[in-house]
Design a protein around this motif. Structure first.
Motif, PDB file in Angstrom:
ATOM      1  N   VAL A  44       0.846  -1.197   0.000  1.00  0.00           N
ATOM      2  CA  VAL A  44       0.000   0.000   0.000  1.00  0.00           C
ATOM      3  C   VAL A  44       0.881   1.246   0.000  1.00  0.00           C
ATOM      4  O   VAL A  44       0.657   2.181  -0.771  1.00  0.00           O
ATOM      5  N   TRP A  45       1.919   1.270   0.841  1.00  0.00           N
ATOM      6  CA  TRP A  45       2.835   2.410   0.924  1.00  0.00           C
ATOM      7  C   TRP A  45       3.516   2.652  -0.425  1.00  0.00           C
ATOM      8  O   TRP A  45       3.581   3.783  -0.896  1.00  0.00           O
ATOM      9  N   GLU A  46       4.008   1.581  -1.041  1.00  0.00           N
ATOM     10  CA  GLU A  46       4.701   1.710  -2.325  1.00  0.00           C
ATOM     11  C   GLU A  46       3.774   2.258  -3.410  1.00  0.00           C
ATOM     12  O   GLU A  46       4.190   3.058  -4.244  1.00  0.00           O
ATOM     13  N   THR A  47       2.521   1.852  -3.404  1.00  0.00           N
ATOM     14  CA  THR A  47       1.566   2.339  -4.398  1.00  0.00           C
ATOM     15  C   THR A  47       1.224   3.806  -4.136  1.00  0.00           C
ATOM     16  O   THR A  47       1.198   4.619  -5.058  1.00  0.00           O
ATOM     17  N   ALA A  48       0.984   4.157  -2.882  1.00  0.00           N
ATOM     18  CA  ALA A  48       0.604   5.529  -2.535  1.00  0.00           C
ATOM     19  C   ALA A  48       1.722   6.534  -2.772  1.00  0.00           C
ATOM     20  O   ALA A  48       1.460   7.716  -2.978  1.00  0.00           O
ATOM     21  N   THR A  49       2.966   6.070  -2.771  1.00  0.00           N
ATOM     22  CA  THR A  49       4.092   6.974  -3.013  1.00  0.00           C
ATOM     23  C   THR A  49       4.555   6.955  -4.469  1.00  0.00           C
ATOM     24  O   THR A  49       5.464   7.686  -4.839  1.00  0.00           O
ATOM     25  N   GLY A  50       3.926   6.131  -5.283  1.00  0.00           N
ATOM     26  CA  GLY A  50       4.289   6.076  -6.700  1.00  0.00           C
ATOM     27  C   GLY A  50       5.394   5.110  -7.028  1.00  0.00           C
ATOM     28  O   GLY A  50       5.836   5.034  -8.180  1.00  0.00           O
ATOM     29  N   SER A  51       5.875   4.339  -6.047  1.00  0.00           N
ATOM     30  CA  SER A  51       6.930   3.356  -6.306  1.00  0.00           C
ATOM     31  C   SER A  51       6.416   2.187  -7.140  1.00  0.00           C
ATOM     32  O   SER A  51       7.170   1.564  -7.873  1.00  0.00           O
TER      33      SER A  51
END
Length: 106
Positions: A44-51
């Motif tokens: 979720v973090w990676e998706t929300a930050t654009g990673s």
């Protein structure tokens, strides 16, 4: 919907503690979700930050109305996303699904 904050280092690793005077480079993501994301915070973090990019809704069956894509997390778990703002690090998750024999279903 529940609100959760996920804090990670800018590289996606564990959040770092900083001493007074040091620049804080941790990145906080604000998640609004109607489902439990425990154990899937990194994806979720990676998706929300654009990673990581969202997967296209055309690949999934029964995706909720209004979803713009989904996160394919580990253990064949899917999360339908209705809103995301990579610059503000916010994401809204509206449903959970699964992958069974290659079929993505919500």
């Amino acid at each position: 919907m529940a609100r959760t904050k996920i804090l990670r280092a800018a590289d996606g690793g564990a959040a770092k503690k900083f001493k007074q005077g040091e620049e804080n480079t941790n990145v906080e993501v604000n998640v609004t979700s109607s489902v439990d994301i425990k154990g899937h915070e990194q994806n979720v973090w990676e998706t929300a930050t654009g990673s990581k990019d969202l997967h296209k809704t055309s690949k999934a069956r029964g995706i909720p109305k209004g979803a713009i894509g989904y996160i394919h997390s580990h253990s064949n778990t899917l999360f339908a996303v209705s809103r995301i703002d990579v610059k503000k690090h916010t994401i809204e998750i509206v449903a959970q699904g699964k992958v069974n024999a290659g079929v993505h279903t919500f």
